[in-house]
Scaffold this active site. Structure first.
Site, PDB file in Angstrom:
ATOM      1  N   TYR A 122      26.322 -16.351  -9.924  1.00 58.25           N
ATOM      2  CA  TYR A 122      27.101 -16.166  -8.694  1.00 58.25           C
ATOM      3  C   TYR A 122      26.784 -17.250  -7.672  1.00 58.25           C
ATOM      4  CZ  TYR A 122      28.561 -11.484 -10.129  1.00 58.25           C
ATOM      5  OH  TYR A 122      29.116 -10.421 -10.777  1.00 58.25           O
ATOM      6  N   LYS A 169       2.702   9.298  -2.520  1.00 58.02           N
ATOM      7  CA  LYS A 169       4.004   9.327  -1.841  1.00 58.02           C
ATOM      8  C   LYS A 169       4.995   8.424  -2.574  1.00 58.02           C
ATOM      9  CE  LYS A 169       2.368   5.744   1.322  1.00 58.02           C
ATOM     10  NZ  LYS A 169       1.779   5.495   2.660  1.00 58.02           N
TER      11      LYS A 169
HETATM   12  C1  LIG Z   1       0.453   4.930   2.335  1.00 59.20           C
HETATM   13  C2  LIG Z   1      -0.772   5.271   3.110  1.00 59.20           C
HETATM   14  C3  LIG Z   1      -2.045   5.016   2.582  1.00 59.20           C
HETATM   15  C4  LIG Z   1      -2.265   4.226   1.312  1.00 59.20           C
HETATM   16  O1  LIG Z   1      -2.236   2.860   1.640  1.00 59.20           O
HETATM   17  P1  LIG Z   1      -2.481   1.714   0.524  1.00 59.20           P
HETATM   18  O2  LIG Z   1      -2.407   0.460   1.301  1.00 59.20           O
HETATM   19  O3  LIG Z   1      -1.356   1.864  -0.444  1.00 59.20           O
HETATM   20  O4  LIG Z   1      -3.793   2.001  -0.071  1.00 59.20           O
HETATM   21  C5  LIG Z   1      -3.144   5.467   3.286  1.00 59.20           C
HETATM   22  N1  LIG Z   1      -2.993   6.100   4.481  1.00 59.20           N
HETATM   23  C6  LIG Z   1      -1.791   6.319   5.032  1.00 59.20           C
HETATM   24  C7  LIG Z   1      -1.699   7.009   6.343  1.00 59.20           C
HETATM   25  C8  LIG Z   1      -0.642   5.904   4.375  1.00 59.20           C
HETATM   26  O5  LIG Z   1       0.554   6.112   4.936  1.00 59.20           O
END
Ligand SMILES: *Cc1c(COP(=O)(O)O)cnc(C)c1O
Length: 358
Positions: A254, A34
Protein backbone atom coordinates in the site's frame (compact mmCIF):
# COMPACT_ATOMS: atom_id res chain seq x y z
CA UNK A 1 -6.25 -22.88 9.10
CA UNK A 2 -4.58 -19.54 8.69
CA UNK A 3 -0.95 -20.00 9.65
CA UNK A 4 -0.67 -17.62 12.56
CA UNK A 5 -0.45 -18.64 16.20
CA UNK A 6 0.73 -17.22 19.50
CA UNK A 7 2.47 -19.97 21.44
CA UNK A 8 2.66 -19.30 25.16
CA UNK A 9 5.19 -21.01 27.39
CA UNK A 10 3.62 -21.40 30.81
CA UNK A 11 6.79 -22.84 32.34
CA UNK A 12 8.55 -19.61 31.37
CA UNK A 13 5.89 -17.61 33.23
CA UNK A 14 6.51 -19.73 36.32
CA UNK A 15 10.26 -19.19 35.92
CA UNK A 16 9.78 -15.43 35.65
CA UNK A 17 7.48 -15.33 38.67
CA UNK A 18 10.05 -17.26 40.69
CA UNK A 19 12.72 -14.78 39.57
CA UNK A 20 10.57 -11.87 40.79
CA UNK A 21 10.20 -13.58 44.15
CA UNK A 22 13.95 -14.24 44.39
CA UNK A 23 14.62 -10.53 43.79
CA UNK A 24 12.56 -9.67 46.87
CA UNK A 25 13.18 -12.44 49.39
CA UNK A 26 10.52 -12.84 52.02
CA UNK A 27 8.07 -10.52 50.27
CA UNK A 28 4.75 -11.50 48.76
CA UNK A 29 3.74 -10.87 45.16
CA UNK A 30 0.62 -9.90 43.31
CA UNK A 31 1.08 -11.38 39.84
CA UNK A 32 -0.39 -8.68 37.60
CA UNK A 33 -2.83 -10.33 35.16
CA UNK A 34 -4.81 -7.29 33.97
CA UNK A 35 -5.65 -6.93 30.28
CA UNK A 36 -6.10 -10.68 29.80
CA UNK A 37 -2.71 -11.28 31.41
CA UNK A 38 -1.02 -8.79 29.06
CA UNK A 39 -2.59 -10.62 26.12
CA UNK A 40 -1.49 -14.11 27.19
CA UNK A 41 -4.86 -15.44 28.40
CA UNK A 42 -5.88 -14.84 31.99
CA UNK A 43 -7.32 -18.31 32.58
CA UNK A 44 -4.18 -20.15 31.57
CA UNK A 45 -1.85 -17.74 33.35
CA UNK A 46 -3.82 -17.91 36.60
CA UNK A 47 -3.87 -21.71 36.33
CA UNK A 48 -0.12 -21.78 35.72
CA UNK A 49 0.51 -19.67 38.82
CA UNK A 50 -2.36 -21.13 40.86
CA UNK A 51 -0.22 -22.69 43.55
CA UNK A 52 2.74 -20.28 43.41
CA UNK A 53 1.28 -16.81 43.34
CA UNK A 54 0.49 -15.06 46.62
CA UNK A 55 -2.13 -13.02 44.82
CA UNK A 56 -3.21 -11.54 41.52
CA UNK A 57 -3.81 -7.95 40.42
CA UNK A 58 -6.40 -6.78 37.88
CA UNK A 59 -7.84 -3.55 36.52
CA UNK A 60 -11.59 -4.12 36.72
CA UNK A 61 -14.31 -5.96 38.58
CA UNK A 62 -14.96 -8.08 35.49
CA UNK A 63 -11.34 -9.19 35.42
CA UNK A 64 -11.46 -9.86 39.17
CA UNK A 65 -14.55 -12.04 38.80
CA UNK A 66 -12.78 -14.08 36.14
CA UNK A 67 -9.81 -14.68 38.40
CA UNK A 68 -12.01 -15.47 41.40
CA UNK A 69 -13.87 -18.09 39.34
CA UNK A 70 -10.57 -19.89 38.85
CA UNK A 71 -9.13 -19.34 42.30
CA UNK A 72 -11.39 -19.39 45.33
CA UNK A 73 -8.88 -18.22 47.91
CA UNK A 74 -6.21 -16.03 46.26
CA UNK A 75 -5.94 -12.40 47.18
CA UNK A 76 -7.08 -10.36 44.18
CA UNK A 77 -6.09 -6.71 44.09
CA UNK A 78 -8.33 -4.31 42.19
CA UNK A 79 -5.72 -1.78 41.06
CA UNK A 80 -7.98 1.19 40.33
CA UNK A 81 -10.60 0.34 42.91
CA UNK A 82 -14.32 0.43 42.15
CA UNK A 83 -15.46 2.74 39.37
CA UNK A 84 -18.69 3.45 41.25
CA UNK A 85 -20.27 2.77 44.64
CA UNK A 86 -22.56 0.28 42.91
CA UNK A 87 -19.55 -2.03 42.43
CA UNK A 88 -18.77 -2.26 46.15
CA UNK A 89 -21.22 -5.09 46.99
CA UNK A 90 -19.71 -7.26 44.24
CA UNK A 91 -16.18 -6.42 45.40
CA UNK A 92 -17.19 -7.59 48.88
CA UNK A 93 -18.90 -10.68 47.52
CA UNK A 94 -15.71 -11.59 45.64
CA UNK A 95 -13.57 -10.82 48.68
CA UNK A 96 -11.23 -8.46 46.83
CA UNK A 97 -8.29 -6.41 48.00
CA UNK A 98 -9.53 -2.97 47.09
CA UNK A 99 -7.50 0.09 46.13
CA UNK A 100 -8.91 3.45 47.17
CA UNK A 101 -7.38 5.85 44.66
CA UNK A 102 -9.26 9.05 45.51
CA UNK A 103 -11.31 10.73 48.22
CA UNK A 104 -14.53 9.85 46.37
CA UNK A 105 -13.69 6.16 46.70
CA UNK A 106 -12.82 6.62 50.38
CA UNK A 107 -16.17 8.27 51.05
CA UNK A 108 -18.10 5.69 49.04
CA UNK A 109 -16.52 2.90 51.05
CA UNK A 110 -17.22 4.56 54.38
CA UNK A 111 -20.86 5.10 53.39
CA UNK A 112 -21.37 1.51 52.23
CA UNK A 113 -22.70 -1.39 54.20
CA UNK A 114 -20.87 -4.48 53.02
CA UNK A 115 -21.39 -8.20 53.50
CA UNK A 116 -17.86 -8.39 54.90
CA UNK A 117 -14.93 -6.08 55.59
CA UNK A 118 -12.31 -5.77 52.81
CA UNK A 119 -8.55 -5.46 52.71
CA UNK A 120 -8.03 -1.86 51.66
CA UNK A 121 -5.01 -0.43 49.82
CA UNK A 122 -5.02 3.32 50.23
CA UNK A 123 -3.23 4.72 47.21
CA UNK A 124 -0.73 7.50 47.71
CA UNK A 125 -0.02 9.92 44.86
CA UNK A 126 3.72 10.04 45.47
CA UNK A 127 4.46 11.99 42.29
CA UNK A 128 3.00 10.28 39.23
CA UNK A 129 -0.15 12.44 39.45
CA UNK A 130 -2.48 9.96 37.85
CA UNK A 131 -4.25 8.30 40.78
CA UNK A 132 -4.00 8.46 44.54
CA UNK A 133 -4.40 10.78 47.52
CA UNK A 134 -1.67 13.26 48.33
CA UNK A 135 0.29 12.59 51.52
CA UNK A 136 -1.71 15.09 53.57
CA UNK A 137 -4.98 13.51 52.50
CA UNK A 138 -3.65 10.08 53.40
CA UNK A 139 -2.82 11.34 56.91
CA UNK A 140 -6.16 13.04 57.21
CA UNK A 141 -8.20 9.97 56.17
CA UNK A 142 -6.10 7.41 58.00
CA UNK A 143 -7.87 7.50 61.43
CA UNK A 144 -11.40 7.05 60.11
CA UNK A 145 -10.35 4.20 57.81
CA UNK A 146 -8.36 2.55 60.59
CA UNK A 147 -11.49 2.13 62.70
CA UNK A 148 -14.05 1.64 59.91
CA UNK A 149 -16.21 -1.49 60.00
CA UNK A 150 -15.77 -1.87 56.21
CA UNK A 151 -12.00 -2.24 56.56
CA UNK A 152 -10.12 -5.45 57.41
CA UNK A 153 -6.42 -4.75 56.68
CA UNK A 154 -5.54 -1.12 56.05
CA UNK A 155 -2.60 -1.03 53.61
CA UNK A 156 -0.62 1.61 51.71
CA UNK A 157 0.20 1.48 48.00
CA UNK A 158 1.81 3.74 45.43
CA UNK A 159 3.15 3.49 41.88
CA UNK A 160 6.30 4.75 40.16
CA UNK A 161 6.23 6.94 37.05
CA UNK A 162 9.85 6.46 35.94
CA UNK A 163 11.21 3.27 37.51
CA UNK A 164 11.99 2.02 33.98
CA UNK A 165 14.58 4.79 33.55
CA UNK A 166 17.37 3.86 35.87
CA UNK A 167 18.51 6.70 38.12
CA UNK A 168 15.58 8.98 37.32
CA UNK A 169 15.32 11.65 40.02
CA UNK A 170 11.52 11.33 40.34
CA UNK A 171 11.89 7.75 41.56
CA UNK A 172 13.88 8.94 44.58
CA UNK A 173 11.30 11.65 45.27
CA UNK A 174 8.48 9.10 45.13
CA UNK A 175 10.29 6.66 47.41
CA UNK A 176 10.90 9.44 49.97
CA UNK A 177 7.26 10.48 49.82
CA UNK A 178 6.21 6.87 50.50
CA UNK A 179 8.70 6.44 53.35
CA UNK A 180 7.54 9.72 54.92
CA UNK A 181 4.32 7.91 55.84
CA UNK A 182 6.07 5.06 57.66
CA UNK A 183 4.92 6.46 61.01
CA UNK A 184 1.30 5.62 60.10
CA UNK A 185 0.37 2.18 61.31
CA UNK A 186 -0.51 0.48 58.00
CA UNK A 187 -0.70 -3.32 58.00
CA UNK A 188 1.07 -3.86 54.65
CA UNK A 189 2.78 -1.72 52.04
CA UNK A 190 3.30 -2.12 48.28
CA UNK A 191 5.25 0.06 45.87
CA UNK A 192 7.27 -1.90 43.31
CA UNK A 193 6.30 -2.78 39.73
CA UNK A 194 8.67 -4.97 37.67
CA UNK A 195 11.23 -2.23 37.04
CA UNK A 196 11.40 -1.20 40.69
CA UNK A 197 11.53 -4.71 42.07
CA UNK A 198 14.40 -5.54 39.70
CA UNK A 199 16.46 -2.43 40.46
CA UNK A 200 15.42 -0.79 43.71
CA UNK A 201 15.49 -3.11 46.73
CA UNK A 202 14.44 -0.24 49.00
CA UNK A 203 11.08 -0.25 47.20
CA UNK A 204 10.21 -3.89 47.91
CA UNK A 205 8.11 -3.30 51.07
CA UNK A 206 5.70 -6.19 51.86
CA UNK A 207 4.12 -6.89 48.47
CA UNK A 208 5.70 -6.55 45.02
CA UNK A 209 3.58 -6.20 41.87
CA UNK A 210 5.37 -7.82 38.92
CA UNK A 211 3.61 -7.45 35.57
CA UNK A 212 5.65 -7.23 32.38
CA UNK A 213 8.54 -9.33 33.66
CA UNK A 214 6.23 -12.33 34.15
CA UNK A 215 5.66 -12.24 30.40
CA UNK A 216 9.38 -12.28 29.64
CA UNK A 217 9.73 -8.71 28.42
CA UNK A 218 11.93 -6.01 29.88
CA UNK A 219 10.61 -2.82 31.47
CA UNK A 220 13.92 -1.09 30.63
CA UNK A 221 14.97 0.51 27.36
CA UNK A 222 18.64 -0.24 27.99
CA UNK A 223 18.55 -3.70 29.58
CA UNK A 224 17.26 -6.76 27.74
CA UNK A 225 15.02 -9.48 29.12
CA UNK A 226 17.86 -11.98 28.62
CA UNK A 227 20.25 -9.81 30.63
CA UNK A 228 17.67 -9.78 33.41
CA UNK A 229 17.45 -13.58 33.39
CA UNK A 230 13.89 -13.59 32.07
CA UNK A 231 12.59 -16.27 29.74
CA UNK A 232 10.51 -15.23 26.72
CA UNK A 233 6.88 -16.35 26.99
CA UNK A 234 5.00 -15.56 23.78
CA UNK A 235 6.14 -16.58 20.31
CA UNK A 236 4.06 -15.09 17.52
CA UNK A 237 4.60 -17.18 14.43
CA UNK A 238 3.27 -17.07 10.90
CA UNK A 239 4.26 -18.52 7.53
CA UNK A 240 5.65 -17.20 4.29
CA UNK A 241 2.58 -17.52 2.06
CA UNK A 242 4.05 -16.05 -1.15
CA UNK A 243 7.42 -15.12 -2.64
CA UNK A 244 8.07 -13.00 -5.75
CA UNK A 245 10.84 -11.19 -7.59
CA UNK A 246 10.60 -7.44 -8.07
CA UNK A 247 12.79 -5.43 -10.40
CA UNK A 248 14.75 -2.32 -9.54
CA UNK A 249 12.35 0.61 -9.22
CA UNK A 250 9.25 -1.50 -8.57
CA UNK A 251 7.30 -0.86 -5.37
CA UNK A 252 5.77 -3.08 -2.72
CA UNK A 253 2.53 -2.74 -0.80
CA UNK A 254 0.00 0.00 0.00
CA UNK A 255 1.12 3.48 -0.84
CA UNK A 256 3.93 2.04 -2.97
CA UNK A 257 6.22 3.43 -0.29
CA UNK A 258 8.95 0.82 -0.51
CA UNK A 259 10.83 0.80 -3.80
CA UNK A 260 13.39 -1.83 -4.76
CA UNK A 261 16.85 -0.29 -5.00
CA UNK A 262 18.13 -3.58 -6.42
CA UNK A 263 16.52 -6.66 -7.92
CA UNK A 264 14.75 -8.03 -4.84
CA UNK A 265 12.89 -11.06 -3.58
CA UNK A 266 9.81 -10.19 -1.56
CA UNK A 267 8.09 -12.53 0.87
CA UNK A 268 4.51 -12.17 2.08
CA UNK A 269 3.81 -13.17 5.68
CA UNK A 270 0.46 -14.22 7.20
CA UNK A 271 0.28 -11.58 9.92
CA UNK A 272 -1.02 -8.02 9.80
CA UNK A 273 -2.27 -5.17 11.91
CA UNK A 274 -5.64 -6.85 12.51
CA UNK A 275 -3.65 -9.47 14.41
CA UNK A 276 -2.04 -6.78 16.53
CA UNK A 277 1.20 -6.38 14.61
CA UNK A 278 1.92 -2.63 14.72
CA UNK A 279 0.94 -0.92 11.49
CA UNK A 280 3.46 1.83 12.16
CA UNK A 281 6.40 -0.65 12.19
CA UNK A 282 8.73 0.85 9.57
CA UNK A 283 10.56 -0.94 6.79
CA UNK A 284 13.61 -2.53 8.36
CA UNK A 285 11.79 -3.88 11.43
CA UNK A 286 13.09 -7.45 11.83
CA UNK A 287 11.26 -10.78 11.55
CA UNK A 288 12.98 -14.12 11.93
CA UNK A 289 13.11 -16.75 9.15
CA UNK A 290 15.35 -19.83 9.31
CA UNK A 291 17.18 -18.23 12.24
CA UNK A 292 17.97 -15.04 10.30
CA UNK A 293 16.69 -11.52 10.79
CA UNK A 294 14.91 -10.29 7.68
CA UNK A 295 13.63 -6.70 7.30
CA UNK A 296 10.05 -5.56 6.73
CA UNK A 297 9.66 -4.00 3.29
CA UNK A 298 6.66 -1.73 2.76
CA UNK A 299 3.58 -1.02 4.84
CA UNK A 300 1.99 -3.56 7.14
CA UNK A 301 -1.48 -4.47 5.80
CA UNK A 302 -4.48 -5.76 7.70
CA UNK A 303 -3.81 -9.48 7.26
CA UNK A 304 -0.31 -9.58 5.82
CA UNK A 305 3.06 -7.94 5.82
CA UNK A 306 5.95 -8.07 3.37
CA UNK A 307 9.64 -8.68 3.93
CA UNK A 308 12.79 -8.37 1.85
CA UNK A 309 14.19 -11.88 1.34
CA UNK A 310 16.95 -10.87 -1.05
CA UNK A 311 19.68 -11.75 1.41
CA UNK A 312 18.03 -15.04 2.39
CA UNK A 313 17.74 -16.91 -0.93
CA UNK A 314 16.96 -20.22 0.79
CA UNK A 315 13.63 -18.88 2.13
CA UNK A 316 10.62 -20.50 0.43
CA UNK A 317 6.84 -20.46 0.65
CA UNK A 318 5.75 -22.35 3.75
CA UNK A 319 8.69 -21.29 5.90
CA UNK A 320 7.92 -20.38 9.49
CA UNK A 321 8.22 -16.69 10.31
CA UNK A 322 8.68 -15.56 13.90
CA UNK A 323 7.32 -12.05 14.41
CA UNK A 324 8.68 -12.16 17.95
CA UNK A 325 9.47 -14.89 20.42
CA UNK A 326 12.26 -17.00 21.83
CA UNK A 327 14.83 -15.92 19.23
CA UNK A 328 13.64 -12.40 18.46
CA UNK A 329 12.73 -10.45 21.59
CA UNK A 330 9.40 -8.65 21.52
CA UNK A 331 11.34 -5.71 22.96
CA UNK A 332 13.57 -5.54 19.86
CA UNK A 333 10.53 -5.41 17.59
CA UNK A 334 8.89 -2.84 19.86
CA UNK A 335 11.97 -0.65 19.78
CA UNK A 336 12.07 -0.79 15.98
CA UNK A 337 8.39 0.15 15.88
CA UNK A 338 8.77 3.02 18.36
CA UNK A 339 6.75 1.41 21.12
CA UNK A 340 7.22 -0.91 24.11
CA UNK A 341 6.83 -4.66 24.59
CA UNK A 342 3.78 -4.04 26.80
CA UNK A 343 1.85 -2.61 23.86
CA UNK A 344 2.74 -5.33 21.38
CA UNK A 345 1.83 -8.12 23.82
CA UNK A 346 -1.47 -6.62 24.98
CA UNK A 347 -2.56 -5.83 21.43
CA UNK A 348 -2.39 -9.32 19.95
CA UNK A 349 -6.01 -9.62 18.87
CA UNK A 350 -8.62 -12.27 19.63
CA UNK A 351 -8.43 -13.79 16.15
CA UNK A 352 -4.91 -15.05 16.85
CA UNK A 353 -5.24 -18.51 18.41
CA UNK A 354 -3.24 -19.06 21.58
CA UNK A 355 -1.47 -22.39 22.03
CA UNK A 356 -0.13 -23.30 25.44
CA UNK A 357 3.01 -25.20 26.34
CA UNK A 358 2.89 -26.53 29.89
C1 LIG B 1 0.16 -2.61 35.64
C2 LIG B 1 0.59 -2.26 37.02
C3 LIG B 1 1.69 -2.90 37.60
C4 LIG B 1 2.61 -3.82 36.84
O1 LIG B 1 3.55 -3.03 36.16
P1 LIG B 1 4.73 -3.70 35.27
O2 LIG B 1 5.50 -2.53 34.79
O3 LIG B 1 4.02 -4.41 34.17
O4 LIG B 1 5.46 -4.60 36.16
C5 LIG B 1 1.97 -2.63 38.93
N1 LIG B 1 1.22 -1.73 39.63
C6 LIG B 1 0.19 -1.07 39.08
C7 LIG B 1 -0.57 -0.10 39.90
C8 LIG B 1 -0.15 -1.30 37.76
O5 LIG B 1 -1.17 -0.63 37.22
Amino acid sequence: MRPLVATIDLAAIRHNYALAKRCAPGRQAFAVVKANAYGHGVREVVSALHDEADGFAVASLEEAAEVRAMHGTARILLLEGCFGADELPMAAHLGLDLVLQGVEQVEALLAASLSRPLNIWLKLDSGMHRLGLCADAVRQRFPSLRTAAQVAELNLLSHFACADERGHSLTEVQLECFLDLLDLDFDQRSLANSAALLMIPASHMDWIRPGIMLYGATPFADLSATELGLQPVMSLSAHLIAVREVAVGESVGYGAGWVAGRAARIGTVSCGYADGYPRHAPSGTPVLIRGHRVPLAGRVSMDMLTVDLTDLPEAVVGDAVELWGADLAVDEVAQAAGTIGYELLTKVTARVPRRYKA
